[in-house]
Scaffold this active site. Structure first.
Site: not given
Ligand code: FAD
Ligand code: NAD
Length: 465
Positions: A41, A185-186, A272, A312, A320, A444
């Protein structure tokens, strides 16, 4: 048209879906998983893992640059460091490739059937999948929706050309000279710091008046200082208007009405993520919604019998490890075990520089309920290991009830504190009291000693401050 039947069908093989399917297979449940892209994913392919790979590469590069410039206090030198981002991305792709193959292997080992293609509900028990070899119909007693999330697109800045999402940013083959980021954000901060270290001139535009609004200001201050030291500009309380007519610059407006023109080679939009609630036939079902997410109860059941949802697509925090824990729980429920969502701790880790960890309640959240609290904070400036790592910025903070010392929350900011999240989560999950942490021998010299010291501080007798 082919037809199969199973006890459990999982739609989506992200961390939620694949963990659910593996656990179900282990429990002897006849399970099918459908994935239209790659196993793993968002997290494994375009999220957690690739972003952390890039962050690590950026750290190594920045270290080499500092050495070359003679800014290394340890006296280490190196000459003319350079980065070939295409190679970095190939290395990152190697890691994600190994992991996704690993997920496929684990699914097979657990006896799970993998179907590749887009799944669409026909009704609550039947799903059709368009595969490369034609349509596959799957009838299931139970279905888990784990379709995840996708980046939010701003109407004024649609993805395409210069305007990229995190997926595009993680596969750039050249470091952009000028990178504008919308959203502090993140993702905006994790990747913004990485690209600033790789040499981009980074400008971050945030609508609110602070960075990382999820965390309290004390935790984010060291990150703000680091951004400034890296030469990144952060425009708070600023709204984006769109690209200039020539497409050369991002246009924005500050809170006091000042127009900003930010010249950019790439514009990364990270405002977001939205749940994927379309594209899989939701209209054929009658699922209650919770705002934009699918509504679930404490067993991840949706409003339709036999249909569960995890990850999600079900709401915040979109992390994740939450998705995985839900997946594991649902598999056990389908197998007949009595399980409920009873987690006290879902750690949040932001892989910025320095890193931030938060588990449970912050001091303000703990006080909000009118509770008396004890808060202990220990700085890394007083921790020997932090000194040897040349990373003294930050602290560990413990929040506990004043009456019985039950730990309500633990936060930290500092280099490498992500690895302390396990100890923090265990403490909150197991209902530790300050005395339990203070009374545990912490090795330590390690950063974790700051955890014990913060607890002692809350008890009024820290040793090293
Ligand atoms: P997803 O990982 O989104 O998986 C959903 C899957 O469903 C996908 O593979 C998609 O292809 C499949 N799918 C959708 N619709 C269909 C369909 N109709 N038929 C078949 N397959 C389908 N989270 C953390 O905890 N730590 C981190 O450090 C972190 N870093 C991140 C960095 C980035 C840049 C991003 C974008 C996200 C990050 N996240 C992080 C968030 C994390 O990736 C998600 O919370 C997590 O992947 C959610 O898992 P999920 O199984 O709900 O969905
Ligand atoms: P986010 O929700 O973390 O941050 C979005 C930021 O964009 C916020 O600060 C918000 O105020 C701002 N914003 C919203 N609309 C705006 C606009 N029109 N102009 C300017 N600023 C605006 O979202 P993200 O960074 O896209 O990450 C998405 C999600 O993915 C996270 O909420 C998190 O759940 C997940 N994620 C987690 C990790 C981790 O666990 N380390 C890392 C990356 C992503």
């Amino acid at each position: 048209m082919k037809e199969i039947a199973c006890k459990l069908l999982v739609i989506g093989a992200g961390p939620g879906g694949y963990v659910c399917a593996i656990r179900a297979g282990q429990l002897g449940i006849d399970t099918v998983i459908v994935e239209m892209a790659k196993p793993g994913g968002t997290c494994l392919n375009i999220g957690c893992i690739p972003s952390k790979a890039l962050i690590h590469a950026a750290d190594d590069f920045r270290g080499a640059v500092a050495m070359a410039a003679g800014r290394n206090a340890m006296g280490i030198g190196a000459e003319n460091p350079a980065i070939d981002l295409a190679k970095t991305v190939a290395w990152k792709d190697g890691i994600t490739g190994r992991l996704t193959m690993g997920v496929s292997g684990l699914l097979k080992k657990a006896g799970v059937k993998i179907v590749v293609g887009r799944a669409k509900f026909r009704d609550g028990k039947t799903v059709a999948v368009e595969t490369e070899t034609g349509q596959q119909v799957i009838r299931a007693e139970n279905v888990v929706i784990a379709t995840g999330s996708a980046p939010v697109e701003l109407p004024a800045l649609p993805f395409g050309g210069k305007v990229i999402s995190s997926t595009g940013a993680l596969s750039l083959t050249e470091v952009p000279g000028r990178l504008a980021i919308v959203g502090a954000g993140y993702i905006g901060l994790e990747l913004g710091i990485a690209f600033a270290k790789l040499g981009s001139k980074v400008t971050i535009v945030e609508a609110l008046d602070r960075i990382l609004p999820l965390y309290d200001a004390q935790l984010t201050q060291p990150v703000a200082r680091r951004l400034s030291a890296l030469g990144a500009e952060v425009l708070l309380g600023t709204k984006v208007r769109g690209m200039s007519a020539t497409g050369e610059a991002l246009l924005a407006e500050t809170g006091d009405g000042e127009e900003k023109r930010i010249s950019a080679d790439k514009v990364l939009v990270t405002v977001g993520r939205r749940p994927v609630t379309e594209g899989w036939g939701r209209q054929e079902l009658e699922l209650d919604m919770d705002g934009r997410f699918l509504r679930i109860d404490e067993q991840c059941r949706t409003s339709m019998r036999g249909i569960y949802a995890i990850g999600d697509v079900t709401g915040e925090p979109m992390l994740a490890h939450r998705a995985m824990a839900q997946g594991e729980m649902v598999a056990e429920i389908v197998s007949g075990k009595r399980r409920n969502w009873d987690k006290r701790a879902i750690p949040a880790v932001c892989f910025t520089d320095p890193e931030i960890v938060s588990v449970g309640l912050s001091p303000d959240e703990a006080r909000a309920g009118g509770r008396e609290t004890k808060v202990g904070q220990f700085p890394f400036t007083a921790n020997g290991r932090a000194m040897t790592l040349s990373s003294e910025e930050g602290f560990v903070r413990v929040v506990a009830r004043a009456d019985n010392h039950l730990v309500l929350g633990i936060q930290a900011v500092g280099t490498g504190v992500s690895e302390l999240s396990a100890a923090f989560s265990l403490a909150v999950e197991m209902g530790a009291r300050l005395e339990d942490i203070a009374g545990t021998i912490h090795a330590h010299p390690t950063l974790s000693e700051a955890f014990a010291e913060a607890s002692m501080k809350a008890l009024g007798h820290a040793l090293h401050v």
